[in-house]
Motif scaffolding. Structure first.
Motif, PDB file in Angstrom:
ATOM      1  N   VAL A 352       0.812  -1.109  -0.023  1.00 32.91           N
ATOM      2  CA  VAL A 352      -0.005  -0.197   0.253  1.00 32.91           C
ATOM      3  C   VAL A 352       0.948   1.094  -0.076  1.00 32.91           C
ATOM      4  O   VAL A 352       1.813   1.366   0.679  1.00 32.91           O
ATOM      5  N   VAL A 353       0.615   2.055  -0.880  1.00 22.34           N
ATOM      6  CA  VAL A 353       1.066   3.415  -0.858  1.00 22.34           C
ATOM      7  C   VAL A 353       0.063   4.452  -0.129  1.00 22.34           C
ATOM      8  O   VAL A 353      -0.996   4.480  -0.783  1.00 22.34           O
ATOM      9  N   SER A 354       0.408   5.203   0.943  1.00 22.41           N
ATOM     10  CA  SER A 354      -0.291   6.178   1.593  1.00 22.41           C
ATOM     11  C   SER A 354       0.266   7.550   1.606  1.00 22.41           C
ATOM     12  O   SER A 354       1.542   7.468   2.332  1.00 22.41           O
ATOM     13  N   ASP A 368       3.430   4.015  -7.523  1.00 20.56           N
ATOM     14  CA  ASP A 368       3.068   2.936  -8.025  1.00 20.56           C
ATOM     15  C   ASP A 368       2.682   1.893  -6.745  1.00 20.56           C
ATOM     16  O   ASP A 368       3.581   1.173  -6.184  1.00 20.56           O
ATOM     17  N   ALA A 369       1.422   1.344  -6.779  1.00 20.79           N
ATOM     18  CA  ALA A 369       1.046   0.555  -5.287  1.00 20.79           C
ATOM     19  C   ALA A 369       0.965  -0.622  -6.037  1.00 20.79           C
ATOM     20  O   ALA A 369       0.244  -1.773  -5.106  1.00 20.79           O
ATOM     21  N   GLY A 370       0.846  -1.186  -7.352  1.00 24.31           N
ATOM     22  CA  GLY A 370       0.581  -2.379  -7.696  1.00 24.31           C
ATOM     23  C   GLY A 370      -0.874  -2.919  -7.081  1.00 24.31           C
ATOM     24  O   GLY A 370      -1.767  -2.059  -7.486  1.00 24.31           O
ATOM     25  N   THR A 375      -3.336   5.349  -1.541  1.00 23.37           N
ATOM     26  CA  THR A 375      -4.421   6.297  -0.760  1.00 23.37           C
ATOM     27  C   THR A 375      -3.678   7.751  -0.729  1.00 23.37           C
ATOM     28  O   THR A 375      -2.541   7.908  -0.128  1.00 23.37           O
ATOM     29  N   VAL A 376      -4.505   8.621  -1.338  1.00 20.89           N
ATOM     30  CA  VAL A 376      -3.910   9.890  -1.213  1.00 20.89           C
ATOM     31  C   VAL A 376      -4.826  10.914  -0.319  1.00 20.89           C
ATOM     32  O   VAL A 376      -6.187  10.864  -0.733  1.00 20.89           O
TER      33      VAL A 376
END
Length: 376
Positions: A352-354, A368-370, A375-376
């Motif tokens: 996860v990219v947050s 790139d969270a695949g 979450t932005v």
């Protein structure tokens, strides 16, 4: 007109003195000289500069470990300069209450080597200056257990390695505790398999490329700086405290910080090229500053099992890259900026990219969270 005497005795002129004393010109006890030996003194040699070499069956002089040989100054304070090779299969102890200088090899094939400027467990007050090609080793056997290079006196205490100096293959349990570890051009100070050790690096100055390796934790609390490149390797955790700075200076400078488990940057890490790698744990930049290059130049590469940039941290460079095989990337209330017209930000993971608060961007920015989600 004063005379140092040795032998097997416990009193001189009715006053307690153990095996070693000095007499004034009139034959009375010189009370300014106190250096009791815990066993017989068998040999004395005046060096002509106020110091005297003492040899005998003793293990300690005035509570300091001397193991049969001590060099004392005019007040009974030990100073020692090792100017010839010392080699043994068993333990070697070089100790002084004054300055200890090592100018030639010290080697033990199956014992402990201890370099100390004070008795164990007390506060050192003098420097250990190391100029030998080999400081410890290189032939320490598996039975070796503890090696100490101690120089932590208030306002004193500098461990100095010359351009050819090194600390290699140190024994398990090795400690280097110093106000300053000063490394000159091109020196690799490898502390060896230091079991259950956390080494505090208060300062390191190098005129050229330098590296420092510990097998467990490394804590940087002061300035660690090298011209050209600086590499700090920790077998477990590596932390740059809020008071700490790790930097490489000069054109094409490279700073590499490597942790076997996790890494935390609360302070400053800077160079033209900055590489931060936590191979077995999280890389956390918490309130710290990571700068690649001056202005819009340079690069920062981040690696770990997960990445967290939080607490008002500031990460800037022309190119900022983090490619995680897995794990989450968390950006919270911090500035992550790829600067300039050629600025490139690339953060990628299968986790996860947050992004919460703060500023994240560049002329080209890729998050790139695949399949993990963004979450932005």
């Amino acid at each position: 007109g004063r005379t140092v005497i040795g032998g097997s005795f416990t009193r001189i002129s009715g006053q307690p003195r153990q095996n070693l004393a000095r007499l004034a010109a009139d034959g009375s006890l010189d009370t300014s000289f106190v250096a009791d030996a815990d066993d017989a003194v068998n040999a004395l040699l005046a060096l002509g500069d106020g110091r005297v070499v003492v040899g005998g069956d003793f293990l300690h002089v005035e509570g300091q470990p001397y193991a049969g040989l001590a060099v004392l100054d005019g007040n009974g304070v030990g100073t020692l300069s090792i100017n010839g090779t010392v080699s043994a299969t068993g333990d070697i102890v070089a100790s002084a209450t004054g300055t200890l200088t090592v100018a030639q090899d010290i080697q033990s094939s199956a014992g402990n080597i201890t370099l100390s400027t004070v008795a164990p467990g007390t506060q050192p007050a003098a420097d250990i200056v190391i100029t030998a090609p080999t400081v410890v080793g290189p032939n320490l056997g598996t039975s070796a257990s503890v090696t100490e290079i101690i120089a932590t006196g208030a306002g004193a205490g500098v461990v100095t390695l010359s351009a050819t100096g090194s600390i290699t293959q140190a024994a398990s349990g090795t400690q280097i505790r110093a106000n300053a570890l000063q490394v000159v051009a091109g020196v690799n100070a490898d502390l060896g398999p230091a079991t259950n050790q956390v080494t505090e690096l208060r300062s390191l100055f190098a005129g050229g490329a330098a590296s420092l390796t510990v097998q467990n934790g490394l804590l940087v609390t002061g300035l660690a700086s090298a011209v050209g490149s600086l590499t700090l390797n920790a077998g477990t955790t590596l932390t740059v405290a809020a008071t700490g700075t790790a930097e490489a200076t000069g054109p094409a400078s490279v700073l590499s910080l490597n942790a076997g488990t996790s890494m935390t940057i609360n302070g400053t890490a800077s160079a033209e090229t900055v590489n931060l790698t936590a191979s077995g744990g999280q890389l956390a930049i918490i309130g710290g500053t990571v700068t690649g290059g001056a202005g819009a130049g340079g690069s920062v590469t981040l690696a770990g099992t997960s990445l967290a940039i939080t607490g008002g941290a500031d990460v800037t460079a022309q190119t900022i890259t983090a490619n995680l095989a897995s794990g989450n990337i968390t950006l919270d209330s911090s500035n992550v900026a790829a600067q300039g017209a050629a600025g490139v930000l690339s953060l990628a993971t299968t986790g996860v990219v947050s992004v919460t608060g703060g500023t994240v961007g560049g002329n080209t920015a890729t998050l790139d969270a695949g399949a993990g989600g963004l979450t932005v």
